[in-house]
Scaffold this motif. Structure first.
Motif, PDB file in Angstrom:
ATOM      1  N   ASN A  94       1.251  -7.184 -11.041  1.00  7.12           N
ATOM      2  CA  ASN A  94       0.179  -7.810 -12.436  1.00  7.12           C
ATOM      3  C   ASN A  94      -1.029  -8.144 -11.811  1.00  7.12           C
ATOM      4  OD1 ASN A  94      -0.618  -9.307 -14.390  1.00  7.12           O
ATOM      5  ND2 ASN A  94       0.798 -10.785 -14.271  1.00  7.12           N
ATOM      6  N   PRO A  95      -2.051  -7.345 -12.359  1.00 12.19           N
ATOM      7  CA  PRO A  95      -3.463  -7.669 -11.972  1.00 12.19           C
ATOM      8  C   PRO A  95      -3.870  -9.323 -12.113  1.00 12.19           C
ATOM      9  CG  PRO A  95      -3.402  -5.405 -13.384  1.00 12.19           C
ATOM     10  CD  PRO A  95      -1.990  -6.320 -13.473  1.00 12.19           C
ATOM     11  N   ALA A  96      -3.336  -9.678 -13.144  1.00 18.74           N
ATOM     12  CA  ALA A  96      -3.535 -10.999 -13.174  1.00 18.74           C
ATOM     13  C   ALA A  96      -3.433 -12.210 -12.134  1.00 18.74           C
ATOM     14  CB  ALA A  96      -3.017 -11.608 -14.655  1.00 18.74           C
ATOM     15  N   THR A  97      -2.598 -11.628 -11.396  1.00 18.77           N
ATOM     16  CA  THR A  97      -2.159 -12.484 -10.380  1.00 18.77           C
ATOM     17  C   THR A  97      -2.592 -11.971  -8.885  1.00 18.77           C
ATOM     18  OG1 THR A  97      -0.023 -11.231  -9.989  1.00 18.77           O
ATOM     19  CG2 THR A  97      -0.076 -13.163 -11.288  1.00 18.77           C
TER      20      THR A  97
ATOM     21  N   GLY B 289      -1.148  -7.191  -4.074  1.00 21.60           N
ATOM     22  CA  GLY B 289      -1.998  -6.853  -5.306  1.00 21.60           C
ATOM     23  C   GLY B 289      -2.026  -5.492  -5.330  1.00 21.60           C
ATOM     24  N   VAL B 290      -2.970  -5.364  -6.516  1.00 25.97           N
ATOM     25  CA  VAL B 290      -3.474  -3.820  -6.755  1.00 25.97           C
ATOM     26  C   VAL B 290      -4.264  -3.399  -5.545  1.00 25.97           C
ATOM     27  CG1 VAL B 290      -4.487  -2.281  -8.450  1.00 25.97           C
ATOM     28  CG2 VAL B 290      -3.484  -4.466  -9.124  1.00 25.97           C
ATOM     29  N   PHE B 291      -5.034  -4.004  -4.949  1.00 28.76           N
ATOM     30  CA  PHE B 291      -6.095  -3.430  -3.714  1.00 28.76           C
ATOM     31  C   PHE B 291      -4.924  -3.080  -2.529  1.00 28.76           C
ATOM     32  CE2 PHE B 291      -9.597  -5.007  -6.468  1.00 28.76           C
ATOM     33  CZ  PHE B 291     -10.422  -3.990  -6.040  1.00 28.76           C
TER      34      PHE B 291
ATOM     35  N   GLY C 284     -11.587 -10.177  -9.853  1.00 22.78           N
ATOM     36  CA  GLY C 284     -12.375  -9.769 -10.685  1.00 22.78           C
ATOM     37  C   GLY C 284     -12.444  -8.152 -10.824  1.00 22.78           C
ATOM     38  N   GLN C 285     -11.892  -7.520 -10.006  1.00 25.02           N
ATOM     39  CA  GLN C 285     -11.734  -6.035 -10.272  1.00 25.02           C
ATOM     40  C   GLN C 285     -10.266  -5.347 -10.415  1.00 25.02           C
ATOM     41  OE1 GLN C 285     -13.269  -7.500  -7.281  1.00 25.02           O
ATOM     42  NE2 GLN C 285     -15.291  -7.770  -8.016  1.00 25.02           N
ATOM     43  N   ALA C 286      -9.404  -6.197 -10.116  1.00 23.36           N
ATOM     44  CA  ALA C 286      -8.048  -5.680 -10.133  1.00 23.36           C
ATOM     45  C   ALA C 286      -7.635  -5.144 -11.506  1.00 23.36           C
ATOM     46  CB  ALA C 286      -7.104  -6.913  -9.720  1.00 23.36           C
ATOM     47  N   ALA C 287      -7.809  -5.682 -12.729  1.00 20.08           N
ATOM     48  CA  ALA C 287      -7.516  -4.937 -13.912  1.00 20.08           C
ATOM     49  C   ALA C 287      -8.281  -3.730 -14.119  1.00 20.08           C
ATOM     50  CB  ALA C 287      -7.959  -6.053 -14.986  1.00 20.08           C
ATOM     51  N   THR C 288      -9.486  -3.711 -13.724  1.00 17.04           N
ATOM     52  CA  THR C 288     -10.154  -2.465 -14.051  1.00 17.04           C
ATOM     53  C   THR C 288      -9.455  -1.383 -13.035  1.00 17.04           C
ATOM     54  OG1 THR C 288     -12.294  -3.322 -14.269  1.00 17.04           O
ATOM     55  CG2 THR C 288     -12.260  -0.958 -13.436  1.00 17.04           C
ATOM     56  N   LEU C 289      -9.109  -1.604 -11.696  1.00 16.73           N
ATOM     57  CA  LEU C 289      -8.515  -0.775 -10.877  1.00 16.73           C
ATOM     58  C   LEU C 289      -7.007  -0.321 -11.130  1.00 16.73           C
ATOM     59  CD1 LEU C 289      -8.273   0.911  -8.145  1.00 16.73           C
ATOM     60  CD2 LEU C 289      -7.502  -1.488  -6.808  1.00 16.73           C
ATOM     61  N   TYR C 290      -6.439  -1.235 -12.079  1.00 16.19           N
ATOM     62  CA  TYR C 290      -5.027  -0.737 -12.184  1.00 16.19           C
ATOM     63  C   TYR C 290      -5.003  -0.047 -13.571  1.00 16.19           C
ATOM     64  CZ  TYR C 290      -0.095  -1.671 -13.668  1.00 16.19           C
ATOM     65  OH  TYR C 290       1.348  -1.554 -14.093  1.00 16.19           O
ATOM     66  N   ASP C 291      -5.941  -0.182 -14.358  1.00 19.29           N
ATOM     67  CA  ASP C 291      -6.133   0.299 -15.747  1.00 19.29           C
ATOM     68  C   ASP C 291      -6.549   1.667 -15.611  1.00 19.29           C
ATOM     69  OD1 ASP C 291      -4.830  -1.828 -17.055  1.00 19.29           O
ATOM     70  OD2 ASP C 291      -6.671  -2.853 -17.680  1.00 19.29           O
ATOM     71  N   THR C 292      -7.719   1.918 -14.850  1.00 19.26           N
ATOM     72  CA  THR C 292      -8.448   3.283 -14.697  1.00 19.26           C
ATOM     73  C   THR C 292      -8.285   4.112 -13.375  1.00 19.26           C
ATOM     74  OG1 THR C 292     -10.237   2.245 -13.696  1.00 19.26           O
ATOM     75  CG2 THR C 292     -10.246   2.019 -16.112  1.00 19.26           C
TER      76      THR C 292
END
Length: 254
Positions: free
Chosen positions: A233-236, A136-138, A98-106
């Motif tokens: 890919n934050p979606a995965t 993942g991003v984290f 739920g937080q990966a997209a925010t972390l990747y984009d910002t």
């Protein structure tokens, strides 16, 4: 009173002597039910544990008291699995997708966790926090975990003293019935740029004139630059977790 055979009737047989024993047993049963309600049915934040002692039905002293412990990600819905069923039973708070997209984009994200606990009687309560983050991003981010005094303080860019344990209840005698809340903040920072590339190309030509050859009369030049991003890919994003484990410890008894 002595029976004809010389024996003394037992105080635990039928009759007036049996009442103290039955009263003690009924008290222990009610106490056990109260403990089960406290730690096994999922007490929500702000609730009280009011059933641990029924003063109208019995007066047996309960030195152990009630212990309850739960933890969850604040943005996730509360469930019964947020509560431990006994000492050492792990409680996992999941985060990441739920937080990966925010972390990747910002480049920054903050995840808030809440721990609720209660310890009655002469027992203190302490717990540890163990992060499990992989992929993942984290997994590619820099993480900092610390406590905050208010949920409003858990924001991207927040700072605090790194911690992995807490002792919300000291072992002095307590008859508290309200849950005590503590807040943990996980701040992640992420740089999605893997590297940068820049280059300049030039073309030089000679021009023939009536007076001779002019060298470097024509010059063409082009420059370009590019950034190479991390292939994530934050979606995965996989699920990551904080694992909370508590234990009680004894204090002095009166």
């Amino acid at each position: 009173m002595t029976a004809p055979d010389g024996t003394v009737p037992s105080a635990t047989t039928d009759g007036e002597g049996a009442r103290p024993r039955r009263r003690r047993l009924r008290g222990l049963v009610v106490a056990a039910v109260a403990v089960a309600l406290a730690v096994g049915t999922g007490i929500t934040a702000g609730s009280t544990v009011a059933l641990w002692r029924d003063r109208e039905t019995f007066s047996v002293r309960m030195p152990a008291g009630v212990v309850a412990f739960g933890a969850r990600t604040v943005t996730a819905p509360a469930t019964a699995t947020d509560w431990a069923t006994g000492t050492g039973d792990p409680v996992e708070a999941v985060f990441g997708p739920g937080q990966a997209a925010t972390l990747y984009d910002t480049g920054s994200a903050a995840v808030l966790f809440q721990v609720d606990s209660l310890a009655q009687g002469h027992r203190g309560l302490r717990y540890t926090v163990t992060p499990t983050v992989s992929g993942g991003v984290f997994g590619a981010a820099t993480l900092r975990l610390f406590t905050v005094t208010s949920p409003a303080l858990c924001v991207p860019g927040a700072t605090g003293t790194p911690a992995t344990a807490s002792t919300p209840w000291q072992p002095g005698y307590s008859t508290a019935t309200a849950l005590r809340a503590e807040y943990w903040c996980l701040v992640a920072t992420f740089d999605k740029v893997r590297g940068a590339y820049a280059n300049t190309a030039s073309v030089v030509g000679d021009v023939q004139t009536s007076t001779g050859t002019v060298t470097d009369a024509v010059r063409a030049q082009a420059s370009w630059a590019a950034q190479v991003l991390k292939a994530i890919n934050p979606a995965t994003e996989p699920a990551h977790r904080l694992t909370f484990r508590y234990e009680t410890f004894r204090g002095p008894t009166p």
